[in-house]
Design a protein around this motif. Structure first.
Motif, PDB file in Angstrom:
ATOM      1  N   ASN A 118       0.860  -1.196   0.000  1.00 40.39           N
ATOM      2  CA  ASN A 118       0.000   0.000   0.000  1.00 40.39           C
ATOM      3  C   ASN A 118       0.890   1.237   0.000  1.00 40.39           C
ATOM      4  OD1 ASN A 118      -2.174   1.712   0.173  1.00 40.39           O
ATOM      5  ND2 ASN A 118      -2.381   1.522   2.394  1.00 40.39           N
ATOM      6  N   PRO A 119       1.527   1.517  -1.139  1.00 38.77           N
ATOM      7  CA  PRO A 119       2.583   2.530  -1.120  1.00 38.77           C
ATOM      8  C   PRO A 119       2.094   3.974  -1.203  1.00 38.77           C
ATOM      9  CG  PRO A 119       2.413   1.565  -3.297  1.00 38.77           C
ATOM     10  CD  PRO A 119       1.396   0.877  -2.452  1.00 38.77           C
ATOM     11  N   ILE A 120       2.487   4.757  -0.195  1.00 39.40           N
ATOM     12  CA  ILE A 120       2.458   6.219  -0.327  1.00 39.40           C
ATOM     13  C   ILE A 120       3.869   6.586  -0.764  1.00 39.40           C
ATOM     14  CG2 ILE A 120       2.316   8.423   0.883  1.00 39.40           C
ATOM     15  CD1 ILE A 120       0.365   7.140   2.832  1.00 39.40           C
ATOM     16  N   ARG A 121       4.000   7.288  -1.851  1.00 39.81           N
ATOM     17  CA  ARG A 121       5.326   7.658  -2.334  1.00 39.81           C
ATOM     18  C   ARG A 121       5.780   8.942  -1.643  1.00 39.81           C
ATOM     19  NH1 ARG A 121       6.128   5.590  -8.534  1.00 39.81           N
ATOM     20  NH2 ARG A 121       5.285   3.502  -8.171  1.00 39.81           N
ATOM     21  N   PHE A 122       7.039   8.953  -1.209  1.00 42.79           N
ATOM     22  CA  PHE A 122       7.540  10.036  -0.352  1.00 42.79           C
ATOM     23  C   PHE A 122       8.739  10.728  -0.992  1.00 42.79           C
ATOM     24  CE2 PHE A 122      10.536  11.382   3.024  1.00 42.79           C
ATOM     25  CZ  PHE A 122       9.742  12.318   3.678  1.00 42.79           C
ATOM     26  N   TYR A 123       8.698  12.053  -0.982  1.00 46.05           N
ATOM     27  CA  TYR A 123       9.827  12.859  -1.456  1.00 46.05           C
ATOM     28  C   TYR A 123      10.391  13.669  -0.295  1.00 46.05           C
ATOM     29  CZ  TYR A 123      12.573  16.599  -3.451  1.00 46.05           C
ATOM     30  OH  TYR A 123      13.599  17.474  -3.716  1.00 46.05           O
ATOM     31  N   ALA A 173      10.565   5.870  -1.080  1.00 40.69           N
ATOM     32  CA  ALA A 173      11.030   7.144  -0.514  1.00 40.69           C
ATOM     33  C   ALA A 173      12.273   7.601  -1.263  1.00 40.69           C
ATOM     34  CB  ALA A 173      11.339   6.979   0.970  1.00 40.69           C
ATOM     35  N   SER A 174      12.202   8.780  -1.858  1.00 42.78           N
ATOM     36  CA  SER A 174      13.303   9.340  -2.637  1.00 42.78           C
ATOM     37  C   SER A 174      13.698  10.692  -2.081  1.00 42.78           C
ATOM     38  CB  SER A 174      12.900   9.501  -4.104  1.00 42.78           C
ATOM     39  OG  SER A 174      12.606   8.255  -4.701  1.00 42.78           O
ATOM     40  N   SER A 175      14.963  11.035  -2.268  1.00 40.59           N
ATOM     41  CA  SER A 175      15.451  12.354  -1.848  1.00 40.59           C
ATOM     42  C   SER A 175      16.021  13.099  -3.040  1.00 40.59           C
ATOM     43  CB  SER A 175      16.541  12.220  -0.779  1.00 40.59           C
ATOM     44  OG  SER A 175      16.004  11.753   0.438  1.00 40.59           O
ATOM     45  N   GLY A 176      15.678  14.357  -3.138  1.00 40.86           N
ATOM     46  CA  GLY A 176      16.269  15.232  -4.140  1.00 40.86           C
ATOM     47  C   GLY A 176      17.339  16.083  -3.480  1.00 40.86           C
ATOM     48  N   ILE A 177      18.589  15.898  -3.886  1.00 45.59           N
ATOM     49  CA  ILE A 177      19.679  16.731  -3.355  1.00 45.59           C
ATOM     50  C   ILE A 177      19.723  17.982  -4.223  1.00 45.59           C
ATOM     51  CG2 ILE A 177      22.103  16.828  -2.710  1.00 45.59           C
ATOM     52  CD1 ILE A 177      22.112  13.744  -2.728  1.00 45.59           C
ATOM     53  N   LEU A 178      18.940  18.967  -3.834  1.00 48.47           N
ATOM     54  CA  LEU A 178      18.763  20.155  -4.653  1.00 48.47           C
ATOM     55  C   LEU A 178      19.813  21.209  -4.320  1.00 48.47           C
ATOM     56  CD1 LEU A 178      16.168  18.663  -5.298  1.00 48.47           C
ATOM     57  CD2 LEU A 178      14.947  20.839  -5.118  1.00 48.47           C
ATOM     58  N   PHE A 179      20.463  21.692  -5.357  1.00 49.11           N
ATOM     59  CA  PHE A 179      21.346  22.837  -5.194  1.00 49.11           C
ATOM     60  C   PHE A 179      20.489  24.099  -5.193  1.00 49.11           C
ATOM     61  CE2 PHE A 179      24.261  19.554  -5.723  1.00 49.11           C
ATOM     62  CZ  PHE A 179      25.551  20.013  -5.453  1.00 49.11           C
ATOM     63  N   ASN A 180      21.110  25.242  -4.890  1.00 52.68           N
ATOM     64  CA  ASN A 180      20.338  26.465  -4.674  1.00 52.68           C
ATOM     65  C   ASN A 180      19.381  26.737  -5.834  1.00 52.68           C
ATOM     66  OD1 ASN A 180      22.958  26.635  -3.160  1.00 52.68           O
ATOM     67  ND2 ASN A 180      21.943  28.442  -2.328  1.00 52.68           N
ATOM     68  N   VAL A 228      10.935  21.864  -9.100  1.00 51.30           N
ATOM     69  CA  VAL A 228       9.784  21.107  -8.585  1.00 51.30           C
ATOM     70  C   VAL A 228       9.344  20.030  -9.572  1.00 51.30           C
ATOM     71  CG1 VAL A 228       9.003  22.979  -7.080  1.00 51.30           C
ATOM     72  CG2 VAL A 228       8.049  22.785  -9.395  1.00 51.30           C
ATOM     73  N   LYS A 229       9.581  20.256 -10.852  1.00 50.46           N
ATOM     74  CA  LYS A 229       9.276  19.210 -11.831  1.00 50.46           C
ATOM     75  C   LYS A 229      10.155  17.986 -11.567  1.00 50.46           C
ATOM     76  CE  LYS A 229       8.953  18.170 -16.761  1.00 50.46           C
ATOM     77  NZ  LYS A 229       9.151  18.669 -18.150  1.00 50.46           N
ATOM     78  N   GLY A 230      11.410  18.233 -11.179  1.00 54.30           N
ATOM     79  CA  GLY A 230      12.303  17.133 -10.839  1.00 54.30           C
ATOM     80  C   GLY A 230      11.805  16.349  -9.641  1.00 54.30           C
ATOM     81  N   MET A 231      11.258  17.044  -8.648  1.00 53.77           N
ATOM     82  CA  MET A 231      10.700  16.362  -7.479  1.00 53.77           C
ATOM     83  C   MET A 231       9.608  15.381  -7.911  1.00 53.77           C
ATOM     84  SD  MET A 231      10.098  19.605  -4.941  1.00 53.77           S
ATOM     85  CE  MET A 231      11.358  20.845  -4.626  1.00 53.77           C
ATOM     86  N   TRP A 232       8.717  15.884  -8.738  1.00 55.74           N
ATOM     87  CA  TRP A 232       7.594  15.058  -9.200  1.00 55.74           C
ATOM     88  C   TRP A 232       8.087  13.865 -10.011  1.00 55.74           C
ATOM     89  CZ3 TRP A 232       5.864  14.371 -14.378  1.00 55.74           C
ATOM     90  CH2 TRP A 232       4.672  13.658 -14.498  1.00 55.74           C
ATOM     91  N   LEU A 233       9.058  14.099 -10.891  1.00 58.49           N
ATOM     92  CA  LEU A 233       9.586  13.019 -11.719  1.00 58.49           C
ATOM     93  C   LEU A 233      10.171  11.889 -10.875  1.00 58.49           C
ATOM     94  CD1 LEU A 233      11.281  15.079 -14.572  1.00 58.49           C
ATOM     95  CD2 LEU A 233       9.389  13.453 -14.853  1.00 58.49           C
ATOM     96  N   SER A 293      23.848  14.637 -13.845  1.00 58.00           N
ATOM     97  CA  SER A 293      23.840  13.667 -14.950  1.00 58.00           C
ATOM     98  C   SER A 293      22.835  12.538 -14.720  1.00 58.00           C
ATOM     99  CB  SER A 293      25.233  13.059 -15.138  1.00 58.00           C
ATOM    100  OG  SER A 293      26.171  14.051 -15.492  1.00 58.00           O
ATOM    101  N   LYS A 294      22.754  12.053 -13.477  1.00 56.33           N
ATOM    102  CA  LYS A 294      21.846  10.948 -13.177  1.00 56.33           C
ATOM    103  C   LYS A 294      20.389  11.359 -13.398  1.00 56.33           C
ATOM    104  CE  LYS A 294      20.570   7.887  -9.322  1.00 56.33           C
ATOM    105  NZ  LYS A 294      20.892   7.518  -7.923  1.00 56.33           N
ATOM    106  N   ALA A 295      20.031  12.551 -12.927  1.00 59.38           N
ATOM    107  CA  ALA A 295      18.652  13.034 -13.099  1.00 59.38           C
ATOM    108  C   ALA A 295      18.338  13.255 -14.578  1.00 59.38           C
ATOM    109  CB  ALA A 295      18.442  14.329 -12.314  1.00 59.38           C
ATOM    110  N   LYS A 296      19.313  13.743 -15.322  1.00 56.26           N
ATOM    111  CA  LYS A 296      19.098  13.963 -16.755  1.00 56.26           C
ATOM    112  C   LYS A 296      18.904  12.651 -17.491  1.00 56.26           C
ATOM    113  CE  LYS A 296      21.666  18.324 -16.820  1.00 56.26           C
ATOM    114  NZ  LYS A 296      22.848  19.061 -17.321  1.00 56.26           N
ATOM    115  N   GLU A 297      19.686  11.644 -17.113  1.00 57.96           N
ATOM    116  CA  GLU A 297      19.624  10.356 -17.798  1.00 57.96           C
ATOM    117  C   GLU A 297      18.390   9.554 -17.400  1.00 57.96           C
ATOM    118  OE1 GLU A 297      22.022   6.088 -17.873  1.00 57.96           O
ATOM    119  OE2 GLU A 297      23.051   7.872 -17.122  1.00 57.96           O
ATOM    120  N   LYS A 298      18.112   9.462 -16.097  1.00 59.10           N
ATOM    121  CA  LYS A 298      17.044   8.576 -15.623  1.00 59.10           C
ATOM    122  C   LYS A 298      15.672   9.251 -15.574  1.00 59.10           C
ATOM    123  CE  LYS A 298      19.763   5.201 -13.076  1.00 59.10           C
ATOM    124  NZ  LYS A 298      19.825   4.358 -11.867  1.00 59.10           N
TER     125      LYS A 298
END
Length: 328
Positions: A118-123, A173-180, A228-233, A293-298
């Motif tokens: 019963n997955p709630i997806r977490f960012y 559960a995923s984490s976005g390591i966001l730069f400024n 924020v689009k990256g978060m959703w992706l 690079s990883k976010a761009k590729e995947k």
């Protein structure tokens, strides 16, 4: 319709994300802390599609109740004590909200329904400040952390506990390591908005100087709307993971000042800018630059707004705001 629950809904990223998700057909729920929160009425005026729910990252039962009410498919944890300078004077509060708040939200998801069945997806909103005294340049998902502020330390705990819950309990559960990432909605206390607002006010004769700390620090600055689009992706992937989001370019704070003042036709910016030791951090982060690079590729994610366009956007917005306030 998919349902999303956002903490930090009144902040820059929360507002951008709410708009983005609403545009994709989501029911959007936002967590608000306290009674008569002054930001709540403003948010409701601008985004009437957001349903606000009371809750506090310092209080696990309130998080459980909020999730039970919203019944979300996706949870975006953007809430935090997010001003780095403040974290030095309120270190315990920062650790409690920015760090332990992540743990409480993960526990709430487990209790309400966040298992493989019963997955709630977490960012989780991780931060480039976790790298601090950088071990390599540019920084990737595998670069060791060396935080240089209580905020960075709290973010490291939040990031690591997400990995632990993902591996221990099978949470998506995923984490976005966001730069400024910045924009017109950035709070006035943050350096980018402080600079663009001062440039606008000085050009209008409403302010006479800009008092700054370190002008040599370099940051990787992007536009919040892109991020924020990256978060959703990240939450649309079959498997959870961690991703750096960054532009791959770095600019000094002095470059930011020069470009912002240039946007209002002031070339001799040195006449208006003064440095004050009180704005220097006890431990400085000198250089941050990310490798996405990883976010761009995947994920297929790409930043669309470059640094000059970002500064121009922010200065023009501040000019319009200050003219309106001054009746010009």
């Amino acid at each position: 319709m998919p349902r999303a629950f956002i903490t930090g809904i009144t902040g820059q990223d929360g507002q951008h994300l709410a708009e983005f998700l609403h545009g994709r057909g989501y029911d959007v729920y936002g967590m608000i802390k306290g009674q008569n929160n002054p930001r709540a009425s403003k948010l409701q005026e601008e985004m009437p599609f957001v349903e606000l729910i009371s809750g506090d990252l310092a209080d696990l039962p309130s998080l459980v109740a909020a999730l039970q009410q919203a019944q979300p498919d996706e949870v975006y944890n953007l809430g935090a004590i997010s001003f780095v300078a403040l974290s030095f004077s309120q270190a315990e509060l920062t650790a409690n909200i920015t760090g332990l708040g992540v743990l409480r939200m993960l526990e709430a998801i487990r209790m309400v329904g966040g298992t493989r069945d019963n997955p709630i997806r977490f960012y989780q909103a991780s931060s480039s400040e976790m790298f601090g005294e950088v071990r390599e340049t540019p920084q990737t998902e595998l670069t060791p952390f060396h935080p240089r502020s209580p905020y960075g330390c709290a973010k490291v705990f939040g990031h690591d506990i997400v990995v632990n819950y993902r591996e221990s309990y099978g949470l998506h559960a995923s984490s976005g390591i966001l730069f400024n990432h910045e924009g017109p909605r950035r709070g006035i206390e943050f350096v980018t908005r402080k600079v663009t607002n001062a440039a606008a006010r000085i050009s209008l004769g409403l302010q006479h100087e800009l008092v700054m700390g370190n002008l040599d620090s370099k940051r990787d600055w992007g536009y919040a709307g892109d991020y924020v689009k990256g978060m959703w992706l990240m939450l649309q992937q079959d498997e959870p993971d961690d991703y750096v989001l960054a532009t791959g370019e770095t600019h000094s704070i002095e470059e930011l000042v020069v470009r912002a003042f240039g946007e209002v036709g002031i070339d001799d910016w040195q006449k208006y800018v003064r440095q004050d030791p009180k704005f220097f951090r006890p431990a400085e982060v000198d250089l941050l630059i990310g490798d996405a690079s990883k976010a761009k590729e995947k994920l297929g994610w790409e930043p669309e707004v470059d640094f000059p366009a970002l500064v121009k956007m922010m200065v023009e917005n501040d000019l319009a705001l200050e003219k309106a306030k001054a009746g010009l």
